[in-house]
Design a protein around this motif. Structure first.
Motif, PDB file in Angstrom:
ATOM      1  N   LEU A 171       4.064  10.738  -5.955  1.00 10.62           N
ATOM      2  CA  LEU A 171       5.082  11.109  -7.195  1.00 10.62           C
ATOM      3  C   LEU A 171       4.619  11.677  -8.447  1.00 10.62           C
ATOM      4  CD1 LEU A 171       8.237   8.973  -5.975  1.00 10.62           C
ATOM      5  CD2 LEU A 171       7.768  11.300  -5.459  1.00 10.62           C
ATOM      6  N   GLY A 172       3.482  10.321  -9.110  1.00 11.68           N
ATOM      7  CA  GLY A 172       3.235  10.740 -10.146  1.00 11.68           C
ATOM      8  C   GLY A 172       2.507  11.949 -10.298  1.00 11.68           C
ATOM      9  N   GLY A 173       1.482  12.337  -9.264  1.00 10.86           N
ATOM     10  CA  GLY A 173       0.831  13.273  -9.412  1.00 10.86           C
ATOM     11  C   GLY A 173       1.486  14.765  -9.435  1.00 10.86           C
ATOM     12  N   VAL A 191      -3.822   1.000 -10.747  1.00 15.28           N
ATOM     13  CA  VAL A 191      -4.151  -0.310 -11.329  1.00 15.28           C
ATOM     14  C   VAL A 191      -3.421  -1.206 -10.464  1.00 15.28           C
ATOM     15  CG1 VAL A 191      -3.932  -1.856 -13.144  1.00 15.28           C
ATOM     16  CG2 VAL A 191      -4.602   0.528 -13.619  1.00 15.28           C
ATOM     17  N   VAL A 192      -2.125  -1.216 -10.186  1.00  8.42           N
ATOM     18  CA  VAL A 192      -1.315  -2.177  -9.413  1.00  8.42           C
ATOM     19  C   VAL A 192      -1.994  -2.650  -8.094  1.00  8.42           C
ATOM     20  CG1 VAL A 192       0.897  -3.061  -8.472  1.00  8.42           C
ATOM     21  CG2 VAL A 192       0.584  -1.823 -10.911  1.00  8.42           C
ATOM     22  N   VAL A 205       0.706  -1.182  -0.018  1.00 13.68           N
ATOM     23  CA  VAL A 205      -0.156   0.086  -0.071  1.00 13.68           C
ATOM     24  C   VAL A 205       0.897   1.221   0.089  1.00 13.68           C
ATOM     25  CG1 VAL A 205      -1.771   1.181   1.382  1.00 13.68           C
ATOM     26  CG2 VAL A 205      -1.833  -1.113   1.068  1.00 13.68           C
ATOM     27  N   ILE A 206       2.021   1.187   0.674  1.00  8.25           N
ATOM     28  CA  ILE A 206       2.937   2.421   0.815  1.00  8.25           C
ATOM     29  C   ILE A 206       3.552   2.657  -0.612  1.00  8.25           C
ATOM     30  CG2 ILE A 206       5.080   3.431   1.658  1.00  8.25           C
ATOM     31  CD1 ILE A 206       4.174   1.764   4.262  1.00  8.25           C
ATOM     32  N   VAL A 207       3.788   1.733  -1.312  1.00  4.67           N
ATOM     33  CA  VAL A 207       4.430   1.842  -2.629  1.00  4.67           C
ATOM     34  C   VAL A 207       3.386   2.196  -3.619  1.00  4.67           C
ATOM     35  CG1 VAL A 207       5.261   0.623  -4.765  1.00  4.67           C
ATOM     36  CG2 VAL A 207       5.950  -0.053  -2.419  1.00  4.67           C
TER      37      VAL A 207
END
Length: 79
Positions: A11-13, A78-79, A2-4
């Motif tokens: 980071l993506g945002g 998604v992951v 969940v942390i990943v």
């Protein structure tokens, strides 16, 4: 796990928002001015003009960053 996922979304945002802000800046501030000598160059040599080359480089970098940010967001959701 969940942390990943949360880190990927954060980071993506941030990468997406930062890249889009830089893209808007490049579109507004780095665009060659109307009074530049860009018209004196032939169309096949536009990439060699220093102002236009810097402008297109920044556009490519910022769009690449935005695409990477969207990929991180997608992978985090998604992951």
């Amino acid at each position: 796990m969940v942390i990943v996922r949360q880190m990927m979304v954060i980071l993506g945002g941030l990468l997406f928002l930062g890249s889009m802000a830089a893209h808007v800046y490049a579109r507004v501030r780095l665009r060659p001015s109307e009074d530049s000598d860009l018209d004196d160059y032939y169309h096949e040599f536009e990439d060699e003009h220093p102002e236009y080359a810097r402008y297109s480089l920044w556009l490519n970098i910022t769009m690449g960053g935005a695409a990477l940010g969207m990929a991180l967001l997608f992978a985090g959701i998604v992951v």
